[in-house]
Design a protein around this motif. Structure first.
Motif, mmCIF file in Angstrom:
data_model
loop_
_atom_site.group_PDB
_atom_site.id
_atom_site.type_symbol
_atom_site.label_atom_id
_atom_site.label_comp_id
_atom_site.label_asym_id
_atom_site.label_seq_id
_atom_site.Cartn_x
_atom_site.Cartn_y
_atom_site.Cartn_z
ATOM 1 N N THR A 73 1.187 -1.231 0.039
ATOM 2 C CA THR A 73 0.266 -0.112 -0.499
ATOM 3 C C THR A 73 1.033 1.004 -0.147
ATOM 4 O OG1 THR A 73 -0.325 -0.249 2.381
ATOM 5 C CG2 THR A 73 -1.632 -1.277 1.359
ATOM 6 N N ARG A 74 0.365 2.503 -0.999
ATOM 7 C CA ARG A 74 1.084 3.435 -0.801
ATOM 8 C C ARG A 74 0.573 4.543 -0.178
ATOM 9 N NH1 ARG A 74 3.337 3.942 -6.857
ATOM 10 N NH2 ARG A 74 1.389 2.580 -6.861
ATOM 11 N N ASN A 75 -0.957 4.734 -1.226
ATOM 12 C CA ASN A 75 -1.504 5.694 -0.520
ATOM 13 C C ASN A 75 -3.233 5.736 -1.030
ATOM 14 O OD1 ASN A 75 -1.853 7.117 -3.250
ATOM 15 N ND2 ASN A 75 0.461 8.240 -2.654
ATOM 16 N N GLY A 76 -3.763 5.911 -0.473
ATOM 17 C CA GLY A 76 -5.532 6.396 -1.099
ATOM 18 C C GLY A 76 -5.826 6.339 -2.272
ATOM 19 N N ALA A 77 -4.818 7.458 -2.652
ATOM 20 C CA ALA A 77 -4.626 7.198 -4.235
ATOM 21 C C ALA A 77 -4.140 5.803 -4.911
ATOM 22 C CB ALA A 77 -3.971 8.306 -4.860
ATOM 23 N N HIS A 78 -3.103 6.280 -4.850
ATOM 24 C CA HIS A 78 -1.775 4.811 -5.645
ATOM 25 C C HIS A 78 -2.931 3.232 -5.407
ATOM 26 C CE1 HIS A 78 0.853 6.624 -7.710
ATOM 27 N NE2 HIS A 78 1.150 7.388 -7.207
ATOM 28 N N ASP A 79 -3.185 3.222 -4.293
ATOM 29 C CA ASP A 79 -4.247 1.924 -4.006
ATOM 30 C C ASP A 79 -5.528 1.631 -4.520
ATOM 31 O OD1 ASP A 79 -2.162 1.355 -2.025
ATOM 32 O OD2 ASP A 79 -2.935 1.714 -0.252
ATOM 33 N N VAL A 80 -6.197 2.846 -4.807
ATOM 34 C CA VAL A 80 -7.434 2.775 -5.653
ATOM 35 C C VAL A 80 -7.158 2.747 -7.184
ATOM 36 C CG1 VAL A 80 -9.434 3.637 -6.253
ATOM 37 C CG2 VAL A 80 -8.363 4.436 -3.564
ATOM 38 N N ASN A 81 -5.920 2.815 -7.106
ATOM 39 C CA ASN A 81 -5.687 2.941 -8.930
ATOM 40 C C ASN A 81 -5.079 1.038 -9.032
ATOM 41 O OD1 ASN A 81 -5.064 4.376 -11.111
ATOM 42 N ND2 ASN A 81 -2.831 3.690 -10.965
ATOM 43 N N ASP A 82 -3.943 0.789 -8.106
ATOM 44 C CA ASP A 82 -4.336 -0.716 -8.688
ATOM 45 C C ASP A 82 -4.773 -1.375 -7.598
ATOM 46 O OD1 ASP A 82 -1.553 0.534 -8.598
ATOM 47 O OD2 ASP A 82 -0.620 -0.224 -7.065
ATOM 48 N N PHE A 83 -6.732 -1.156 -7.736
ATOM 49 C CA PHE A 83 -6.914 -2.319 -7.151
ATOM 50 C C PHE A 83 -8.035 -2.196 -8.710
ATOM 51 C CE2 PHE A 83 -11.543 -1.807 -6.126
ATOM 52 C CZ PHE A 83 -11.588 -3.554 -6.052
#
Length: 166
Positions: A73-83
């Motif tokens: 997990t990196r942050n709220g932006a990247h985690d959603v993007n990866d998902f």
């Protein structure tokens, strides 16, 4: 191919909430189990994208999970993007618009950090979808991703889908 664009304004990026971290982790664990039954090369989205272009970035995420290396997990932006990249089995890229000057479709497909996102910014997400997906369904997918992103990171969004011919 269809290129979906989500433009965000007034976002504040911070750590992803535990609920998102847990959801992304559970999704990755399920993918790992599925990949034991169905090879990566047989996943519908992976198969289609490898037919279009040699190896877009999102396929590396699947390979990492297949090796049992779950995405950090990196942050709220990247985690959603990866998902959403994993869920849609399509390239999805997130950029800080204050740092982005110019990019091409190839940049988005093959580059992981064109304009990394900061704590407070305006941002843009590019989602690449296959042309046979109805535009209405593409807009629904983008709206779903944008709502989740804004629930975590705040801000507002607009979405658009255009057909891109190579």
């Amino acid at each position: 191919m269809l290129v979906g664009t989500i433009k965000y304004t007034g976002v504040t990026i911070s750590d992803a909430p535990q609920m998102i971290k847990g959801r992304v982790r559970l999704y990755q664990e399920n993918l790992l189990l599925e990949m034991d039954l169905t090879p990566l090369s047989e996943r519908a989205g992976v198969k289609l994208w490898q037919h279009i272009t040699p190896e877009p970035h999102f396929i590396h995420l699947f390979k990492q999970i297949h090796r049992g290396e779950f995405l950090p997990t990196r942050n709220g932006a990247h985690d959603v993007n990866d998902f959403f990249m994993l869920q849609y089995e399509s390239p999805v890229q997130l950029f800080d618009t204050t740092k982005l000057t110019h990019y091409t479709i190839q940049d988005v497909l093959y580059t992981t950090n064109l304009a990394p996102i900061d704590a407070q910014t305006t941002a843009i997400t590019q989602v690449f979808l296959l042309k046979d997906l109805p535009k209405e369904r593409a807009l629904q997918l983008l709206a779903s991703a944008a709502k989740m992103f804004c629930q975590i990171n705040g801000g507002d969004y607009t979405i658009d889908v255009k057909e891109h011919t190579q």
